[in-house]
Design a protein around this motif. Structure first.
Motif, PDB file in Angstrom:
ATOM      1  N   CYS A  13      -1.727   1.377   6.581  1.00 46.68           N
ATOM      2  CA  CYS A  13      -1.005   0.138   6.876  1.00 46.68           C
ATOM      3  C   CYS A  13       0.478   0.372   7.174  1.00 46.68           C
ATOM      4  O   CYS A  13       1.164  -0.566   7.603  1.00 46.68           O
ATOM      5  CB  CYS A  13      -1.179  -0.877   5.758  1.00 46.68           C
ATOM      6  SG  CYS A  13      -0.534  -0.338   4.178  1.00 46.68           S
ATOM      7  N   CYS A  50      -7.879   2.919   6.269  1.00 48.86           N
ATOM      8  CA  CYS A  50      -7.619   2.001   5.153  1.00 48.86           C
ATOM      9  C   CYS A  50      -8.905   1.847   4.336  1.00 48.86           C
ATOM     10  O   CYS A  50      -9.910   1.327   4.836  1.00 48.86           O
ATOM     11  CB  CYS A  50      -7.166   0.639   5.653  1.00 48.86           C
ATOM     12  SG  CYS A  50      -7.061  -0.575   4.307  1.00 48.86           S
ATOM     13  N   PRO A  51      -8.900   2.271   3.075  1.00 45.58           N
ATOM     14  CA  PRO A  51     -10.139   2.247   2.291  1.00 45.58           C
ATOM     15  C   PRO A  51     -10.601   0.844   1.909  1.00 45.58           C
ATOM     16  O   PRO A  51     -11.800   0.574   1.833  1.00 45.58           O
ATOM     17  CB  PRO A  51      -9.766   3.054   1.043  1.00 45.58           C
ATOM     18  CG  PRO A  51      -8.291   2.854   0.895  1.00 45.58           C
ATOM     19  CD  PRO A  51      -7.757   2.779   2.295  1.00 45.58           C
ATOM     20  N   GLU A  52      -9.660  -0.052   1.658  1.00 40.11           N
ATOM     21  CA  GLU A  52     -10.044  -1.400   1.227  1.00 40.11           C
ATOM     22  C   GLU A  52     -10.602  -2.200   2.407  1.00 40.11           C
ATOM     23  O   GLU A  52     -11.606  -2.908   2.283  1.00 40.11           O
ATOM     24  CB  GLU A  52      -8.839  -2.117   0.614  1.00 40.11           C
ATOM     25  CG  GLU A  52      -8.343  -1.464  -0.665  1.00 40.11           C
ATOM     26  CD  GLU A  52      -7.138  -2.170  -1.260  1.00 40.11           C
ATOM     27  OE1 GLU A  52      -6.819  -3.300  -0.835  1.00 40.11           O
ATOM     28  OE2 GLU A  52      -6.498  -1.593  -2.157  1.00 40.11           O
ATOM     29  N   ARG A  60     -10.678  -9.688   2.143  1.00 41.84           N
ATOM     30  CA  ARG A  60     -10.930  -9.363   0.729  1.00 41.84           C
ATOM     31  C   ARG A  60      -9.875 -10.018  -0.161  1.00 41.84           C
ATOM     32  O   ARG A  60      -8.740 -10.255   0.262  1.00 41.84           O
ATOM     33  CB  ARG A  60     -10.923  -7.841   0.525  1.00 41.84           C
ATOM     34  CG  ARG A  60      -9.551  -7.215   0.785  1.00 41.84           C
ATOM     35  CD  ARG A  60      -9.630  -5.704   0.884  1.00 41.84           C
ATOM     36  NE  ARG A  60      -8.307  -5.124   1.115  1.00 41.84           N
ATOM     37  CZ  ARG A  60      -7.693  -5.077   2.296  1.00 41.84           C
ATOM     38  NH1 ARG A  60      -8.275  -5.613   3.376  1.00 41.84           N
ATOM     39  NH2 ARG A  60      -6.505  -4.525   2.426  1.00 41.84           N
ATOM     40  N   ILE A 104       1.773   3.854  -0.687  1.00 36.83           N
ATOM     41  CA  ILE A 104       2.277   2.485  -0.841  1.00 36.83           C
ATOM     42  C   ILE A 104       2.476   2.185  -2.326  1.00 36.83           C
ATOM     43  O   ILE A 104       1.504   2.168  -3.093  1.00 36.83           O
ATOM     44  CB  ILE A 104       1.266   1.466  -0.269  1.00 36.83           C
ATOM     45  CG1 ILE A 104       0.846   1.857   1.156  1.00 36.83           C
ATOM     46  CG2 ILE A 104       1.842   0.049  -0.312  1.00 36.83           C
ATOM     47  CD1 ILE A 104       1.934   1.765   2.195  1.00 36.83           C
ATOM     48  N   SER A 107       0.178  -0.174  -4.848  1.00 37.76           N
ATOM     49  CA  SER A 107      -1.152  -0.490  -4.308  1.00 37.76           C
ATOM     50  C   SER A 107      -2.212   0.082  -5.246  1.00 37.76           C
ATOM     51  O   SER A 107      -2.090   1.235  -5.676  1.00 37.76           O
ATOM     52  CB  SER A 107      -1.325   0.131  -2.921  1.00 37.76           C
ATOM     53  OG  SER A 107      -2.704   0.245  -2.615  1.00 37.76           O
ATOM     54  N   CYS A 110      -3.457   2.972  -2.781  1.00 40.92           N
ATOM     55  CA  CYS A 110      -2.587   3.934  -2.084  1.00 40.92           C
ATOM     56  C   CYS A 110      -1.298   4.274  -2.808  1.00 40.92           C
ATOM     57  O   CYS A 110      -0.437   4.945  -2.228  1.00 40.92           O
ATOM     58  CB  CYS A 110      -2.267   3.413  -0.682  1.00 40.92           C
ATOM     59  SG  CYS A 110      -3.688   3.447   0.426  1.00 40.92           S
TER      60      CYS A 110
END
Ligand code: SF4
Length: 154
Positions: A13, A50-52, A60, A104, A107, A110
Motif C-alpha cells: 500500500c 497486500c496480504p489482507e 474487509r 507500515i 498494521s 505489515c
C-alpha cells in the motif's frame, strides 16, 4: 545507463493506498514521501502483495493482530510471499544489495515489529538465507511523512 543494483522491498500500500481498509488511506494513491526517497536514492522497488486484500478483500473490516494471528492467514502470507523470495534470491545471486524493507507502523500485518505478514516474511528470508540490511516503517498518522533516519525498525 548504469544500474544502482540496490533493492528496497515495500509493503504494497506504500505504492497503492487503494488496498487499505476503508477510511484509513494515508494518501490518494502512492505515498509520496516514500516514493521520493526511493527515487532520490536510486533504489529499485519490489512491491509485496497486500496480504489482507488478497485474503479478505477490499471491503474487509478493521482487524487486530490477534485476529490475523491464525494458521490460515499465516499460510496465505507464506504462499503469496514465495514469488518475492524467488526474486530476492535471484537479485542476491546476481550481486545486488538487498538494502531493506519499508513496512507500515501499527498494521496488524505489515508492522515490522509486530505484524503477522512481516513475521512470516522474516521467517522465509531466514530460511532462504537472505538478509535485508535495514527495516523502515511508515508512521501511523494521517498524511505521514516518511523519514528514513527516524523511522527505522532495526
Ligand atoms: S496489509 Fe499491509 S499492504 Fe495491505 S493495506 Fe495493510 S498495511 Fe498495507
Amino acid at each position: 545507463m548504469r544500474r544502482s543494483k540496490r533493492i528496497v522491498v515495500l509493503s504494497h500500500c506504500l505504492l497503492n493506498q487503494n488496498t487499505v481498509i476503508h477510511e484509513e488511506a494515508r494518501a490518494m494513491g502512492a505515498v509520496s514521501s516514500v516514493v521520493n526517497w526511493a527515487l532520490e536514492g536510486g533504489y529499485g522497488l519490489v512491491q509485496l502483495p497486500c496480504p489482507e486484500f488478497t485474503f479478505l478483500g477490499e471491503d474487509r473490516p478493521p482487524m487486530t493482530y490477534e485476529q490475523y494471528d491464525n494458521p490460515a492467514y499465516r499460510s496465505h502470507c507464506r504462499q503469496i510471499l514465495q514469488p518475492i523470495i524467488k526474486q530476492l534470491q535471484e537479485y542476491q545471486r546476481a550481486g545486488y544489495e538487498l538494502t531493506g524493507s519499508v513496512g507500515i507502523g501499527r498494521s496488524p500485518s505489515c508492522d515490522p515489529g509486530r505484524g503477522v505478514y512481516m513475521e512470516e516474511f522474516r521467517q522465509l528470508l531466514q530460511e532462504a538465507e537472505l538478509e535485508l540490511r535495514h527495516s523502515w516503517f511508515l508512521p501511523p498518522v494521517e498524511d505521514p511523512i516518511f523519514d528514513p533516519d527516524r523511522h527505522k525498525a532495526f
